[in-house]
Design a protein around this motif. Structure first.
Motif, PDB file in Angstrom:
ATOM      1  N   CYS A 122       0.833  -1.204   0.000  1.00  0.00           N
ATOM      2  CA  CYS A 122       0.000   0.000   0.000  1.00  0.00           C
ATOM      3  C   CYS A 122       0.863   1.248   0.000  1.00  0.00           C
ATOM      4  CB  CYS A 122      -0.912   0.016   1.219  1.00  0.00           C
ATOM      5  SG  CYS A 122      -1.979  -1.430   1.365  1.00  0.00           S
ATOM      6  N   ASP A 142      -3.945   0.357  -5.296  1.00  0.00           N
ATOM      7  CA  ASP A 142      -4.037   1.683  -5.931  1.00  0.00           C
ATOM      8  C   ASP A 142      -2.856   2.050  -6.818  1.00  0.00           C
ATOM      9  OD1 ASP A 142      -6.293   3.179  -5.991  1.00  0.00           O
ATOM     10  OD2 ASP A 142      -5.879   4.383  -4.234  1.00  0.00           O
ATOM     11  N   ARG A 143      -2.093   1.047  -7.283  1.00  0.00           N
ATOM     12  CA  ARG A 143      -1.029   1.384  -8.223  1.00  0.00           C
ATOM     13  C   ARG A 143      -0.786   0.243  -9.202  1.00  0.00           C
ATOM     14  NH1 ARG A 143       5.373   2.952  -7.194  1.00  0.00           N
ATOM     15  NH2 ARG A 143       5.801   3.606  -9.317  1.00  0.00           N
ATOM     16  N   TYR A 151      -3.449  -5.547  -9.047  1.00  0.00           N
ATOM     17  CA  TYR A 151      -3.786  -4.438  -8.156  1.00  0.00           C
ATOM     18  C   TYR A 151      -5.262  -4.510  -7.773  1.00  0.00           C
ATOM     19  CZ  TYR A 151      -5.716  -2.098 -12.334  1.00  0.00           C
ATOM     20  OH  TYR A 151      -6.439  -1.791 -13.469  1.00  0.00           O
ATOM     21  N   CYS A 153      -8.241  -1.699  -6.332  1.00  0.00           N
ATOM     22  CA  CYS A 153      -8.522  -0.285  -6.059  1.00  0.00           C
ATOM     23  C   CYS A 153     -10.022  -0.059  -6.120  1.00  0.00           C
ATOM     24  CB  CYS A 153      -7.812   0.622  -7.061  1.00  0.00           C
ATOM     25  SG  CYS A 153      -8.452   0.495  -8.752  1.00  0.00           S
ATOM     26  N   SER A 154     -10.445   1.093  -5.605  1.00  0.00           N
ATOM     27  CA  SER A 154     -11.834   1.490  -5.818  1.00  0.00           C
ATOM     28  C   SER A 154     -11.939   2.083  -7.219  1.00  0.00           C
ATOM     29  CB  SER A 154     -12.278   2.507  -4.764  1.00  0.00           C
ATOM     30  OG  SER A 154     -11.627   3.747  -4.966  1.00  0.00           O
ATOM     31  N   ASN A 156     -11.891   4.759  -8.917  1.00  0.00           N
ATOM     32  CA  ASN A 156     -11.547   6.155  -8.676  1.00  0.00           C
ATOM     33  C   ASN A 156     -12.157   7.105  -9.706  1.00  0.00           C
ATOM     34  OD1 ASN A 156      -9.480   6.135  -6.356  1.00  0.00           O
ATOM     35  ND2 ASN A 156      -8.728   4.510  -7.686  1.00  0.00           N
ATOM     36  N   MET A 186      -0.406   7.057  -9.632  1.00  0.00           N
ATOM     37  CA  MET A 186      -1.306   6.387  -8.701  1.00  0.00           C
ATOM     38  C   MET A 186      -2.701   6.297  -9.314  1.00  0.00           C
ATOM     39  SD  MET A 186       0.614   5.747  -6.080  1.00  0.00           S
ATOM     40  CE  MET A 186      -0.609   5.337  -4.830  1.00  0.00           C
ATOM     41  N   SER A 188      -5.378   6.450  -7.767  1.00  0.00           N
ATOM     42  CA  SER A 188      -6.245   7.436  -7.117  1.00  0.00           C
ATOM     43  C   SER A 188      -6.288   8.751  -7.887  1.00  0.00           C
ATOM     44  CB  SER A 188      -5.775   7.693  -5.681  1.00  0.00           C
ATOM     45  OG  SER A 188      -4.421   8.092  -5.659  1.00  0.00           O
ATOM     46  N   GLN A 289     -15.556   4.433  -0.315  1.00  0.00           N
ATOM     47  CA  GLN A 289     -14.798   3.261  -0.742  1.00  0.00           C
ATOM     48  C   GLN A 289     -15.185   2.120   0.202  1.00  0.00           C
ATOM     49  OE1 GLN A 289     -10.671   3.538  -2.258  1.00  0.00           O
ATOM     50  NE2 GLN A 289     -10.446   5.210  -0.804  1.00  0.00           N
TER      51      GLN A 289
END
Length: 329
Positions: A122, A142-143, A151, A153-154, A156, A186, A188, A289
């Motif tokens: 993270c 998130d990457r 990966y 992630c939400s 984004n 990122m 995000s 999230q």
């Protein structure tokens, strides 16, 4: 020192059955499991974890590297990673990188020395090539690191779109976004992409102010608002913040300056972690999230990489988000 044979004798079962309970393998009835666990407790039997790890070539240890375990989002994420890991008979080692390259390198080395089965990343301060050299299963939060490193992630981009469109639907005509550092690759930052695109599609004037990623405290956000954001507030009537802490800091600043929220300034955050849920005055308008689901998927993805065929490709996961209506927008 009690042995596995002593446990089997005390519980009235075979050594194989005790082994299956210890390793959580195969079907074991609840009653049998209870008898074995009770026998272990009564004779004070402790499995030799090191020997078992060497025998299986697996330690049932997972490393988790976060930038700041004190940040409400990462604190809650760690909680759910640990909960799911525990359900699968794994333990976790938590490392605080403080987004410091040297610390992250040392923690990765330490985790390898402790023979962890895999790492949940993270924190991302190293170059992509450095992660490829780790030679352990890795799942990233998130990457995008590499094709063979999945990966989680939400969504984004959808979150950024929801927040921006909501501000516009509430009558905002000039929008500001407080983002993370856009020079870092990122996921995000897709929130900023969505913000920009949505503003352009609606012909809404906008501006973006970037935060520093390695400073995640309320004090930093407060300083940022006083130093950079405050001089912009006369020009904007809506602000989409990259996380809930900066959104709340902005609300406090607005309150102290006599700026009415949401009448004069509308504010939306992003996360909906425990810090946000605890605050009821005001109830923050934000993008949720699902941290519990993200934690579970991070953990289950890594365990699948550890236990599955080496050549199996594990897919990336993008988790849906939702708008939580509150009192600030």
């Amino acid at each position: 020192m009690p042995s596995i044979k002593d446990v089997a004798k005390k519980a009235g079962v075979s050594v194989t059955t005790v082994s299956r309970v210890l390793n959580n393998r195969g079907y074991i009835s609840k009653e049998t499991r209870r008898k074995v666990e009770q026998a272990m407790k009564e004779i004070d039997y402790t499995p030799n974890q090191i020997a078992r790890a060497l025998q299986r070539n697996q330690t049932y240890l997972l490393g988790v590297i976060v930038p700041d375990s004190n940040h409400p989002f990462f604190a809650e994420l760690i909680k759910y990673i640990e909960m799911y890991a525990h359900e699968q008979n794994y333990k976790i080692l938590i490392c605080n990188s403080a987004d410091n390259r040297e610390k992250e390198e040392k923690y990765i080395a330490m985790l390898r020395e402790n023979r962890v089965d895999g790492i949940i990343m993270c924190s991302h301060t190293l170059d992509i090539e450095e992660y490829k050299k780790v030679k352990l299963p890795i799942v990233s939060f998130d990457r995008i690191i590499a094709e063979d490193i999945p990966y989680v992630c939400s969504d984004n981009f959808r979150g950024g779109t929801l927040a921006t469109e909501y501000l516009i639907s509430k009558g905002c005509q000039r929008l500001l976004h407080i983002s993370g550092p856009l020079d870092l690759d990122m996921l995000s930052n897709r929130r900023a992409d969505a913000f920009k695109l949505t503003c352009m599609n609606h012909n809404i004037p906008f501006k973006i102010i970037e935060c520093e990623f390695n400073k995640l405290t309320f004090d930093y956000y407060w300083q940022l608002i006083n130093d950079k954001v405050s001089r912009e507030l006369d020009h904007f009537d809506g602000v989409f913040c990259s996380n809930d802490m900066v959104a709340y800091a902005l609300y406090v600043y607005a309150y102290q300056q006599g700026i009415k929220v949401p009448e004069q300034l509308k504010i939306i955050g992003y996360d909906f972690h425990s810090f946000t849920r605890m605050l009821q005055i005001p109830k923050l308008t934000t993008i949720k999230q699902p941290i519990d689901n993200i934690g579970k998927i991070l953990c289950s993805t890594l365990i699948k990489m550890v236990t599955g065929p080496e050549e199996e490709m594990i897919s990336n996961t993008i988790v849906d988000v939702e708008l939580i209506e509150g009192d600030t927008a």
